[in-house]
Design an enzyme around this catalytic site. Structure first.
Site, PDB file in Angstrom:
ATOM      1  N   LEU A  15       0.863  -1.169   0.000  1.00  0.00           N
ATOM      2  CA  LEU A  15       0.000   0.000   0.000  1.00  0.00           C
ATOM      3  C   LEU A  15       0.905   1.226   0.000  1.00  0.00           C
ATOM      4  CD1 LEU A  15      -2.688  -0.936   2.709  1.00  0.00           C
ATOM      5  CD2 LEU A  15      -2.909  -1.109   0.215  1.00  0.00           C
ATOM      6  N   ASP A  16       0.488   2.278  -0.673  1.00  0.00           N
ATOM      7  CA  ASP A  16       1.259   3.509  -0.649  1.00  0.00           C
ATOM      8  C   ASP A  16       1.393   4.014   0.786  1.00  0.00           C
ATOM      9  OD1 ASP A  16       1.365   3.429  -3.413  1.00  0.00           O
ATOM     10  OD2 ASP A  16      -0.375   4.730  -3.663  1.00  0.00           O
ATOM     11  N   LYS A  17       2.406   4.816   1.026  1.00  0.00           N
ATOM     12  CA  LYS A  17       2.666   5.332   2.371  1.00  0.00           C
ATOM     13  C   LYS A  17       1.413   5.940   2.996  1.00  0.00           C
ATOM     14  CE  LYS A  17       5.286   8.945   4.764  1.00  0.00           C
ATOM     15  NZ  LYS A  17       6.312  10.013   4.639  1.00  0.00           N
ATOM     16  N   ARG A  43      -5.610   5.681  -7.777  1.00  0.00           N
ATOM     17  CA  ARG A  43      -5.355   7.113  -7.835  1.00  0.00           C
ATOM     18  C   ARG A  43      -5.333   7.609  -9.285  1.00  0.00           C
ATOM     19  NH1 ARG A  43       0.001   7.482  -4.337  1.00  0.00           N
ATOM     20  NH2 ARG A  43      -0.275   9.739  -4.682  1.00  0.00           N
ATOM     21  N   THR A 103      -1.751   5.550   2.108  1.00  0.00           N
ATOM     22  CA  THR A 103      -2.964   4.744   2.022  1.00  0.00           C
ATOM     23  C   THR A 103      -3.027   3.844   3.248  1.00  0.00           C
ATOM     24  OG1 THR A 103      -2.958   4.744  -0.401  1.00  0.00           O
ATOM     25  CG2 THR A 103      -4.198   2.992   0.688  1.00  0.00           C
TER      26      THR A 103
END
Length: 336
Positions: free
Chosen positions: A162-164, A267, A166
């Site tokens: 997961l992105d930082k 996104r 998110t």
């Protein structure tokens, strides 16, 4: 020098490996032995399995400059096919990122745990894997501290990211067998991942929408991903299903179901259809409704347990910041 204390990031792969000064630390000469799992692999692929704390591109550079050897060959290339029983050596030396793969105690929100896997609820702001600017304090560091055996797994058992900024659910393997099975399941789209997204602008049209738009590196900005024309740019097919949960005057709450796992997929797709995520500045979103991080939460994860074969379904409550943001815009979320 401990083996687990070395890492070379792809962010520093371009450094000249043949230039060494007297002030640099001594090299570590590590023996290599190819096993049955490596038989028939390319040399660089085999090294990734045997020395997982190093990036493949850096290992390729080590091969190119003669720092990796097989006893039966006078010279090796990255494409050389290895055999079970091949022996050799690799020269390793520390870098500023040497301590990236080290245990760091941290509180982990563990939703499920057995001897095979973990399901973790990741908070926003936690980086999953060491990278430039974030060489410590990552989820990987926490996993190494949580389970000493994680050091034996590539990426400490992390099979997706997961992105930082998110938040939400992630599955992590605790054995190599389970890790391989989970990677296959994700590739076969047998792992269900659903997200909640708060996006700019009121939703118009059908409440359900399927977005099939290929994603690749943005040719105008290499820090971003973008919808690309595959006849002109490198990229991969990507599909996201979108379902409107609630609409408002300023924006909308949308459920996003991933069918592929491209970098920044939700996104990029939401921005492409005119609904950038709130506070997602990289893709056109603006800070609003009290949010300072992209409004994306992985709220549901479903999979078949690789060992017991039991179906598993996990849900994560909406974090306080996202719940509060919905209230700012007169929206609400019913978890049922």
């Amino acid at each position: 020098m401990k083996n687990s204390g070395l890492i070379i990031s792809s962010g520093h792969d371009s450094e000249d490996l043949e230039e060494r000064s007297e002030t640099e630390p001594e090299l570590e000469l590590r023996p290599l032995l190819m096993g049955a799992h490596q038989h028939g692999l390319r040399f660089d692929q085999a090294l990734v399995e045997l020395v997982p704390e190093f990036s493949r591109s850096y290992l390729q550079q080590l091969i190119h400059c003669g720092a990796v050897k097989l006893d039966r060959l006078s010279a090796c290339k990255a494409s050389t096919r290895v055999r079970a029983g091949d022996q050799g050596s690799i020269e390793l030396r520390p870098t500023p990122q040497s301590q990236a793969f080290k245990p760091e105690a941290m509180t982990l929100d563990i939703v499920f745990e057995d001897e095979h896997l973990l399901v973790i609820n990741k908070p926003a702001g936690l980086v999953v894997h060491p990278a430039p600017g974030n060489w410590s304090g990552t989820l990987l560091n926490g996993l190494l501290a949580f389970d000493a055996k994680a050091v034996n797994l590539p990426r400490a058992g992390i099979v997706h990211r997961l992105d930082k900024d998110t938040s939400g659910l992630m599955v992590v393997a605790r054995t190599r067998q389970v890790m391989d099975a989970l990677i296959r399941a994700i590739a076969a789209r047998d792992v269900g991942r659903q997200y909640l997204a708060l996006a700019h602008h009121p939703w118009v049209g059908s409440s359900s929408r399927q977005v099939d738009l290929p994603i690749g590196r943005d040719p105008r900005n290499r820090l971003r991903m973008a919808v690309v024309d595959l006849t002109r740019n490198a990229g991969k097919e990507a599909r996201t299903d979108l379902d409107l949960l609630q609409n408002g005057d300023l924006g909308c709450l949308v459920r996003c179901t991933l069918h592929t796992g491209r970098t920044h997929q939700i996104r990029v797709h939401m921005a492409a259809i005119g609904h950038p995520l709130v506070a997602d500045e990289l893709y056109g979103g603006l800070a609003a409704a009290g949010l300072q991080r992209q409004a994306l939460h992985a709220f549901q994860l479903s999979l078949t347990h690789p060992v017991t074969q039991r179906p598993m379904l996990f849900r994560s409550e909406l974090p306080h910041d996202l719940s509060s943001a919905l209230g700012h815009w007169g929206l609400s979320y019913n978890a049922s």
